[in-house]
Motif scaffolding. Structure first.
Motif, short mmCIF file in Angstrom:
data_model
loop_
_atom_site.label_atom_id
_atom_site.label_comp_id
_atom_site.label_asym_id
_atom_site.label_seq_id
_atom_site.Cartn_x
_atom_site.Cartn_y
_atom_site.Cartn_z
N ALA A 109 0.83 -1.21 0.00
CA ALA A 109 0.00 0.00 0.00
C ALA A 109 0.86 1.26 0.00
O ALA A 109 0.61 2.20 -0.76
N LEU A 110 1.89 1.28 0.86
CA LEU A 110 2.72 2.48 0.96
C LEU A 110 3.54 2.70 -0.31
O LEU A 110 3.77 3.85 -0.71
N ALA A 114 3.25 6.02 -2.51
CA ALA A 114 4.43 6.83 -2.77
C ALA A 114 4.54 7.22 -4.24
O ALA A 114 5.05 8.28 -4.58
N VAL A 115 4.04 6.36 -5.11
CA VAL A 115 4.04 6.67 -6.55
C VAL A 115 2.88 7.61 -6.89
O VAL A 115 3.04 8.59 -7.61
N ALA A 116 1.69 7.30 -6.37
CA ALA A 116 0.50 8.08 -6.72
C ALA A 116 0.47 9.45 -6.06
O ALA A 116 -0.01 10.42 -6.64
N VAL A 122 3.45 9.17 5.49
CA VAL A 122 2.74 8.17 6.30
C VAL A 122 3.68 7.63 7.36
O VAL A 122 4.82 7.26 7.07
N SER A 123 3.20 7.59 8.60
CA SER A 123 3.97 6.99 9.68
C SER A 123 3.25 5.73 10.16
O SER A 123 2.02 5.68 10.17
N GLN A 286 -6.99 -0.55 0.61
CA GLN A 286 -8.03 -1.36 0.01
C GLN A 286 -7.58 -2.00 -1.30
O GLN A 286 -8.00 -3.10 -1.64
N VAL A 287 -6.71 -1.31 -2.03
CA VAL A 287 -6.17 -1.88 -3.26
C VAL A 287 -5.13 -2.95 -2.94
O VAL A 287 -5.10 -4.02 -3.54
N ALA A 288 -4.26 -2.67 -1.95
CA ALA A 288 -3.17 -3.59 -1.63
C ALA A 288 -3.69 -4.88 -1.04
O ALA A 288 -3.15 -5.95 -1.32
#
Length: 311
Positions: A109-110, A114-116, A122-123, A286-288
């Motif tokens: 997800a992260l 990071a691309v989008a 995010v922590s 939700q995608v990941a």
């Protein structure tokens, strides 16, 4: 009831003493005490019991603190949304996750986020579901990746966005001679069990199969669980996420319908999903998401950048 006084009370209650709360607020202790006394007059009774070691909450204080946390969460969400609009930036999001979720779902997800949306920071902190839910309720994190079994009680006052079904597998030594087809066949074997929630599921499944498992070892570490099983010291059950995160070459897994699955959800406070950075992180999760398939339809990463939330 004066909302400002309610937030002053929340600061003192969370800080543990009037003096600590005053320091956090940047006020004098007498000024804070004056507001607390006025609030107690408004509610018609004591909220705090003052002592040498700090303050303890009365029953009324505990109930008011829950409402004060909700007020603070709504104000935080409002401030974040307004700041995002004013500064034209996406801001930051904080999340908690259980260990195998941190290993399998969160990195995917992260990386996508990071691309989008590279400007979103995010922590991540690691926490088991009960602690993660407490972090969400207190406002320490915005989202929490959690799991639960059918035996577990739903978290009240929080929104649970369904993410995935995570099948539970029987874990045996790789060289086991006879593969059990029913859980009851393992009645005489020693077990290694995990966290309290996972251990409760094992006990519940065994009870439905007509026996009480002999739990010899207890560890939250799925690497240790598999190492013990590989040496023939016990048998275990593990979710698919844990086996995806790490698979010991000395174990084999079997599907037993009796073991069922656990549900993976994303917990958040109501309204926080309207904050663009939080909405984008929720969409990325939700995608990941799922090992076995999503329980809710996929949402495009970054779809909530305009401010519309997803639940």
């Amino acid at each position: 009831m004066d909302s400002r006084r309610v937030l002053i009370f929340r600061t003192v209650a969370r800080a543990g003493s009037i003096s600590a709360g005053a320091r956090e607020l940047g006020w004098t202790q007498p000024a804070v005490s004056q507001h607390l006394r006025a609030l107690e007059r408004e509610v018609g009774g004591p909220l705090l019991v003052r002592g040498a070691g700090g303050v303890d909450l009365t029953e009324a204080g505990r109930r008011l603190l829950a409402h004060a946390d909700a007020v603070a969460a709504h104000l935080e969400a409002a401030a974040a949304e307004l700041d995002d609009l004013a500064q034209l930036r996406s801001g930051s999001a904080r999340m908690a996750s259980f260990p195998s979720g941190s290993a399998v779902i969160v990195p995917t997800a992260l990386a996508a986020l990071a691309v989008a949306a590279p400007e979103i920071e995010v922590s991540l902190v690691e926490a088991e579901p009960p602690e993660a839910a407490a972090l969400v309720r207190s406002g320490a994190v915005d989202l929490a990746l959690v799991f639960g079994y059918q035996e577990d009680r739903a978290e009240e006052a929080l929104v649970a966005a369904p993410l995935a079904e995570d099948p539970i597998r029987l874990v045996l030594p790789a060289d086991v001679a006879a593969v059990p087809r029913r859980l009851a066949e393992l009645e005489d074997r020693p077990w290694v069990a995990g966290c309290e929630r996972c251990r409760g599921h094992l006990v519940a499944c065994a009870a439905r199969a007509g026996f009480v498992p002999r739990i010899r070892h207890v560890t939250d570490d799925y690497v240790v669980v598999q190492a013990l099983v590989a040496r023939g010291l016990a048998v275990a059950v593990l979710p698919e996420t844990a086996l995806t995160a790490f698979r010991h070459p000395g174990v084999r897994t079997e599907e037993l319908p009796e073991l069922g699955s656990r549900r993976i959800d994303v917990l958040h406070r109501r309204g926080i999903e309207r904050v663009p950075a939080v909405a984008a992180l929720l969409a990325a999760l939700q995608v990941a998401g799922p090992v076995a398939g999503p329980v809710a339809g996929p949402v495009a990463v970054g779809a909530e950048r305009s401010g519309s939330g997803s639940a």
